[in-house]
Design a protein around this motif. Structure first.
Motif: not given
Length: 299
Positions: A258, A266, A286-287, A290-291, A294
């Motif tokens: 990244e 992150w 992780t899910e 990720e939100k 964003r």
């Protein structure tokens, strides 16, 4: 695809967390509402978080030769941590950190981390193969300087990503790729509140990325850019461990390739997810992160 490897050089300890409505006055008692006993210490916390991000952590730390050490190392292995680099110090008790957490989020530490449970240069030398085989070496600078400098130097010679957590001595700067410092540490490092100009001057001494706590969030500075990210909006229950999750997430993102802005998001997202529960033990998904990432990117 083979997961990346990170050597984590730092503290392992028994972590005892007690929650109370308020700390009693001297000579009085109070009932604890919750009690947690678990694997802790900055090194172990960061290793746990790295494992949750899919990195293979190899912990380099010191435990006593007591039963508690046996239990904690068993927990570490269950968490996916390679413990072959953990020294068992004969005749020593494993380190202990007691956190008393009040309902308003105020915490107090009582810790027993005497010299025998701190890393020495000899301990680090014994773990040379682990360090030289890692893609990243994460070093907590709360350990003795002789040991941390040896670990960072070995990693640098092997071409690893070197992440220093804390306030480095001048001799450490040339070994570092990344320096993470919380707000208090950043003030010590830069001689006052962190600014882009002060950080850029420090970059000239070796590091490529600085991740610095400021009063309203975090400031990330690199050679041709910088990024300020506010704190996330989650309710803060306990700030303990937020910095460890931050450092682990930043390292894992950089190992994935990244860029600096994405890695910064992150890191902030992981920290925000960790301060929402008592104790420094991370529980990162992780899910969910990720939100958060964003949202931090404005998507």
């Amino acid at each position: 695809m083979t997961p990346p490897i990170a050597a984590v050089v730092g503290q392992l300890a028994r972590d005892l967390v007690l929650t109370v409505e308020a700390v009693p006055e001297g000579g009085a008692a109070a009932d604890a509402g919750e009690r947690r006993e678990q694997l802790g210490g900055k090194g172990a916390n960061q290793a746990v978080a790295l494992a949750q991000f899919g990195v293979r952590p190899k912990l380099i730390a010191v435990a006593g030769d007591d039963t508690i050490g046996d239990v904690l190392l068993g927990q570490a292995r269950a968490d996916g941590i390679d413990t072959t680099g953990v020294v068992r110090r004969r005749g020593s008790l494993t380190g202990l950190i007691v956190e008393v957490l009040e309902a308003d989020g105020t915490w107090r530490y009582l810790q027993h981390l005497p010299e025998p449970v701190l890393l020495t240069r000899r301990d680090v030398e014994a773990a040379r193969a682990l360090i030289e085989g890692a893609g990243a070496v994460v070093v907590q600078l709360q350990q003795p300087a002789e040991a941390t400098l040896a670990a960072a130097g070995m990693g640098r010679q092997a071409g690893a990503l070197i992440v220093l957590d804390g306030v480095p001595e001048e001799s450490h700067l040339a070994t570092a790729d990344v320096i993470r410092a919380d707000e208090q540490e950043a003030g010590l490092l830069l001689g006052g509140a962190a600014t882009v100009d002060k950080a850029r001057a420090l970059l000239d001494k070796g590091p490529k990325l600085l991740a610095l706590g400021v009063d309203d969030g975090n400031l990330f500075v690199w050679a041709d850019g910088h990024l300020h990210l506010p704190l996330t909006t989650e309710k803060v229950v306990d700030t303990t461990g937020g910095g460890d999750a931050f450092t682990a997430a930043l390292t894992a993102a950089l190992l994935r390739g990244e860029d600096y802005p994405a890695a910064a998001r992150w890191a902030v997202a992981a920290s925000g997810a960790t301060v929402g529960h008592p104790s420094g033990r991370p529980s990162l998904r992780t899910e969910e992160l990720e939100k958060r990432v964003r949202e931090l990117a404005g998507e």
